[in-house]
Motif scaffolding. Structure first.
Motif, PDB file in Angstrom:
ATOM      1  N   PHE B  31       0.892  -1.131  -0.001  1.00 51.04           N
ATOM      2  CA  PHE B  31      -0.012  -0.037   0.099  1.00 51.04           C
ATOM      3  C   PHE B  31       0.848   1.199  -0.104  1.00 51.04           C
ATOM      4  N   CYS B  33       3.649   1.621  -1.279  1.00 53.36           N
ATOM      5  CA  CYS B  33       4.462   1.876  -2.409  1.00 53.36           C
ATOM      6  C   CYS B  33       3.241   2.591  -3.527  1.00 53.36           C
ATOM      7  N   ALA B  34       2.082   1.825  -3.227  1.00 51.27           N
ATOM      8  CA  ALA B  34       1.080   2.788  -4.185  1.00 51.27           C
ATOM      9  C   ALA B  34       0.888   4.295  -3.651  1.00 51.27           C
ATOM     10  N   PHE B  35       0.830   4.394  -2.390  1.00 50.09           N
ATOM     11  CA  PHE B  35       0.446   5.674  -1.952  1.00 50.09           C
ATOM     12  C   PHE B  35       1.551   6.483  -2.257  1.00 50.09           C
ATOM     13  N   LEU B  36       2.924   6.283  -2.469  1.00 48.81           N
ATOM     14  CA  LEU B  36       3.933   6.970  -2.935  1.00 48.81           C
ATOM     15  C   LEU B  36       3.454   7.984  -3.932  1.00 48.81           C
ATOM     16  N   SER B  37       2.593   7.417  -4.929  1.00 46.87           N
ATOM     17  CA  SER B  37       2.209   8.545  -5.929  1.00 46.87           C
ATOM     18  C   SER B  37       1.559   9.818  -5.476  1.00 46.87           C
ATOM     19  N   ILE B  38       0.613   9.387  -4.419  1.00 45.18           N
ATOM     20  CA  ILE B  38      -0.070  10.612  -3.992  1.00 45.18           C
ATOM     21  C   ILE B  38       0.751  11.478  -3.216  1.00 45.18           C
ATOM     22  N   THR B  40       3.967  12.045  -4.159  1.00 45.91           N
ATOM     23  CA  THR B  40       4.689  12.520  -5.201  1.00 45.91           C
ATOM     24  C   THR B  40       3.912  13.716  -5.534  1.00 45.91           C
ATOM     25  N   THR B  41       2.405  13.659  -6.004  1.00 51.61           N
ATOM     26  CA  THR B  41       1.976  14.711  -6.265  1.00 51.61           C
ATOM     27  C   THR B  41       1.930  15.798  -5.368  1.00 51.61           C
ATOM     28  N   SER B  43       4.032  16.489  -2.973  1.00 49.16           N
ATOM     29  CA  SER B  43       5.276  17.168  -2.905  1.00 49.16           C
ATOM     30  C   SER B  43       5.381  17.990  -3.936  1.00 49.16           C
ATOM     31  N   ILE B  44       4.914  17.975  -5.156  1.00 49.85           N
ATOM     32  CA  ILE B  44       5.048  18.785  -6.126  1.00 49.85           C
ATOM     33  C   ILE B  44       4.232  20.002  -5.893  1.00 49.85           C
TER      34      ILE B  44
END
Lengths: 265, 309, 286
Positions: B31, B33-38, B40-41, B43-44
């Motif tokens: 989970f 690892c999948a949540f990392l995408s959130i 990332t967004t 942080s941007i």
């Protein structure tokens, strides 16, 4: 605790044998649509019980409820109980994984893993902490599934190279390698030719010495040939359940009679 | 044999509990690892918002968005972003003039005319074109396309919008073609056969039946392609120049938003100064534009797929 | 009369078909022109010395040793981080996640991340890795930036590969009393592996060619050494190409072309590997 609560002969026709699975007032819904309605029945030990009925009557749903394979379908709702040797397999503290280790399953279409014959049979025991001699277990399972003679010289070849009938017997061997109590078979011969079907039916006769078998079939001749008990399901309701001879020759219910004589379904 | 095991209670033993804990742990790691995408967004967005905030304490948002002079590194400094936007727009329009007709026609050929064998041959070519790094296209623009244009129009500057537009167009072409192809192929065969049965020719079926039915999907792919062209960096940095100006002459040197960001990061502008913060303001604008285009296009595509599935 | 019209309508179709075909095949022409141009410009610089020399002010002495090794370091580290994380995320989304708001949000978010311009990832890497985590302008900072950039691509490809695994395999595993992880690790993942590998290689070849994020995090300094650890400064092939291409002298442009040839050959080898894996998987044919 609940193993003996079956006074009604219709629910437990084989009182002489101990029951392994007891279904108590089971209702299963897909979303709001009921697939199984208030079904109660008991599956006796070391017998072959057939579940028959027109397509869409819920026979597969009922079968898959026995080893909690319905857990993988979203929006399934369930009321009632299924007891395995007296304990509720849907109780909160029960791990479905544990249930499936005791209650094996063979599917409609042969579904061997895309690996070697040996790996197919050995995988179940090896992930479940089997500590004995794995090769012996594999040989024993393949022998019981009447496949050993045909494959013992190519155990390391891909299971996908086998014929359909052999693949299905491999799937049975794979289930046997787990040393289950119960084997559920979901129309195991529907994808097979008549010769392979006959082999698997013979096999079932041998297997019931050691295992309790529940088979779903749309083929009434098959139910009549192989099973000791037959349950007839229609629209998710249990219409009749009894000794196979009786269900096929002297059905108590008119719908059953119409179905087994081929007037509908 | 089975008697032995029937005696065991079904309840989970200590072993099962342990393996259940392990299962839960694995599930949690997956989970994360999948949540990392959130993350990332987030942080941007956080980084852009934070840095842009400090920029907009010095420069008024309205001056930034509506100013027509962009000279943050020269005196007198001026922070009007419109020249960069105009430069970017010029590239996008130029690239679209190539990518849209060529991409759509290729897709029509692939989806409606080509045999399976031709598809198998053409698709990899498009994939290779899509896989060529942007810096290579930049080099190609600078050393091949620009001399070619200059041979026709002698007034062409060494750095010019036209040459960059052309290579950016080539670059987003495979994506446009492949997305349009998907959209056209999503149109059910029954619709085509219905039209053929009425005596329509292939041309009429394609233009009057298939294309209108696939229109929203096709439009969405144009938007995605345009968004990709906006974010394109290396080709425009190499070929389009570093002269922010409000011009629509494609033969002149211009500067895009992305090329400006590269220019500052290559230079010696001190970190933390308002000049340096400009890259975050420009990046915020770039991110906002591309993100909203992508979101809109994905929405349209999702609805389009629903219609035919 | 009407057959005349019909003939005209068919002629229109034929013309249209020809036009579309010509345009579609134009891609090959463009590719051929590009490759021809690059080869013509670069071929005479491409020799062993080019591969074994560091960059130099003098074109005759310049090589891509540091860039080549920088790229090797960068891609190795990126692969090491992005493959496990990306595949894990795909496994969660495809095999575990309940169909709820959060997983939907994650899905949409990954789709949008795939469309974020690479230079924005460069800014993210610059602020987050180079400055905030104080990794400096190191290979590690570059790899982490690249990881974030290609994760969406890897996740999307891996999910597709997992989705292509028939459910019957999962059910067979579960019916044998496998836990979800046992089913995934021993049965589902091996079947999906060729598809995942293909996607991973394509994602990594994108990372090899990416320039803008590396420019942002500052990989464009003159580097005349080979990185020896993840914390060393580095340069990379596309950066070196950019550097040469942005100089005015003709000779450096030709060096850039030679560098491009090396880059394209590398990419070609990776793509060929991906195709080979895909075809081998199709042949053994589960």
């Amino acid at each position: 605790m609940n193993t003996q609560t079956t006074p009604d002969a219709q629910i437990s026709p084989a009182a002489q044998s101990r029951s392994v699975l007891d279904v108590i007032d089971l209702t299963i819904r897909y979303g709001t649509k009921p697939a199984i309605r208030n079904v109660s029945l008991s599956i006796p030990q070391h017998r072959i019980t057939a579940i028959i009925g027109p397509s869409g009557c819920g026979k597969s749903t009922l079968l898959r409820a026995f080893n909690r394979m319905n857990d993988f379908i979203p929006n399934v709702g369930m009321e009632g109980q299924i007891l395995y040797l007296g304990s509720d397999i849907y109780a909160r503290e029960v791990d479905p994984v544990e249930v499936r280790r005791r209650i094996g399953m063979v599917f409609q279409k042969p579904n061997p893993f895309p690996k070697s014959i040996l790996q197919n049979v050995a995988w179940g025991p090896s992930i479940n902490g089997f500590t004995g001699n794995l090769e012996d277990r594999v040989e024993q399972s393949l022998r019981r599934a009447a496949l050993w003679e045909e494959v013992n010289d190519r155990l390391h070849e891909s299971a996908l190279a086998l014929s359909g009938g052999q693949q299905q017997r491999l799937c049975i061997a794979r289930a046997l390698a787990m040393e289950p109590d119960v084997i559920l078979m979901d129309e195991p011969c529907s994808a097979l030719d008549p010769v392979s079907t006959a082999r698997i039916e013979d096999l079932m006769f041998e297997l019931k010495e050691r295992y309790t078998i529940v088979i779903v079939t749309h083929n009434m001749q098959q139910a009549a040939r192989v099973s000791n008990l037959t349950a007839f399901l229609e629209n998710g309701s249990l219409v009749e359940y009894g000794e196979t001879d009786q269900v096929f020759t002297r059905p108590r219910n008119q719908r059953t009679e119409e179905y087994v004589t081929g007037r509908f379904g | 044999m089975s008697q032995g095991s029937t005696a065991k209670p079904l309840l989970a033993g200590a072993g099962t509990r342990k393996s259940r804990t392990k299962e839960e742990l694995i599930r949690f790691v997956l989970f994360l690892c999948a949540f990392l995408s959130i993350l990332t967004t987030l942080s941007i967005i956080a980084i852009l918002a934070w840095e842009a905030y400090s920029f907009f304490r010095e420069v008024r948002v309205l001056d930034f968005l509506s100013g027509t002079r962009w000279t943050p590194l020269l005196e007198p400094r001026s922070f009007g972003v419109l020249p960069l936007v105009a430069g970017t727009l010029q590239i996008v329009i130029g690239a679209s003039l190539i990518a849209i007709p060529v991409g759509l026609a290729s897709a029509i050929y692939l989806a409606e005319f080509a045999s399976a064998g031709v598809r198998r041959a053409l698709k990899p070519v498009l994939e290779i074109l899509a896989g060529i790094p942007t810096v290579v296209y930049g080099y190609f623009a600078l050393t091949f396309v620009t001399p070619l244009i200059a041979a026709i129009f002698p007034q062409t500057q060494i750095f010019n919008a036209a040459s960059a537009s052309i290579v950016v167009g080539i670059m987003v072409l495979p994506m446009t073609a492949s997305l349009c192809d998907d959209a056209l192929r999503a149109v059910p065969e029954s619709l085509r056969q219905g039209a053929f049965a009425l005596g329509a020719t292939q041309f009429e079926v394609t233009l009057r039946v298939v294309l209108p039915a696939a229109l929203s999907g096709v439009m969405a792919s144009f938007v995605l392609a345009a968004s990709r062209a906006i974010g394109e960096t290396m080709a425009v940095t190499l070929a389009a120049g570093a002269t922010p100006k409000m011009t629509m002459n494609p033969l002149e040197s211009i500067q895009t938003m992305t090329a400006y960001i590269v220019q500052v990061s290559l230079g010696d502008t001190p970190v933390g100064t308002v000049e340096y913060q400009t890259i975050f303001a420009v990046a915020t604008l770039l991110f906002a534009i591309t993100l909203s285009m992508n979101i809109i296009a994905h929405r349209v595509l999702a609805r389009f797929r629903e219609v035919y599935e | 009369m009407s057959s005349d019209r019909l003939r005209r309508r068919h002629a229109v179709t034929r013309g249209f078909r020809l036009l579309c075909a010509a345009v579609a095949w134009a891609g090959i022409v463009i590719l051929a022109v590009l490759l021809f141009h690059v080869t013509r410009e670069g071929i005479r610089w491409l020799d062993l010395q080019f591969l074994t020399e560091f960059p130099s002010r003098f074109p005759e002495q310049a090589g891509i040793k540091s860039a080549l090794w920088g790229t090797v370091w960068l891609i190795t580290l990126t692969a090491g981080i992005s493959i496990p994380v990306g595949v894990a995320a795909a496994i969660y989304l495809e095999e575990y996640s309940p169909r709820n708001r959060l997983s939907q949000l994650i899905e949409v978010n990954i789709g949008n991340l795939a469309g974020v311009p690479s230079i924005v990832y460069g800014i993210l890497g610059l602020v987050l890795f180079v400055r905030f985590l104080a990794l400096g302008r190191s290979v590690l900072a570059g790899s982490l930036t690249m990881t974030l950039l290609i994760l969406p691509v890897i996740i999307i490809a891996a999910r597709e590969a997992l989705r292509a695994v028939p459910d019957s395999i999962r059910h067979a595993a579960f019916a044998l009393g496998a836990t979800r992880w046992q089913a995934v690790r021993s049965q589902v993942l091996p079947v999906a592996l060729p598809g995942i590998l293909t996607g991973v290689i394509l994602a990594l070849s994108r990372a090899i060619g990416e320039t803008a994020p590396l420019v942002m995090i500052g990989a464009l300094t003159y580097v005349a050494f080979v990185p020896e650890g993840p914390m060393d400064a580095f340069t990379a092939l596309p950066i070196q190409i950019f550097n040469w291409a942005s100089r005015p002298q003709e000779n450096f442009h030709q060096l850039a072309a030679a560098g491009i040839m090396v880059l394209l050959v590398t990419l070609l080898l990776m793509n060929a590997t991906a195709v080979w894996i895909r075809q081998r998987a199709e042949r053994t044919g589960r």
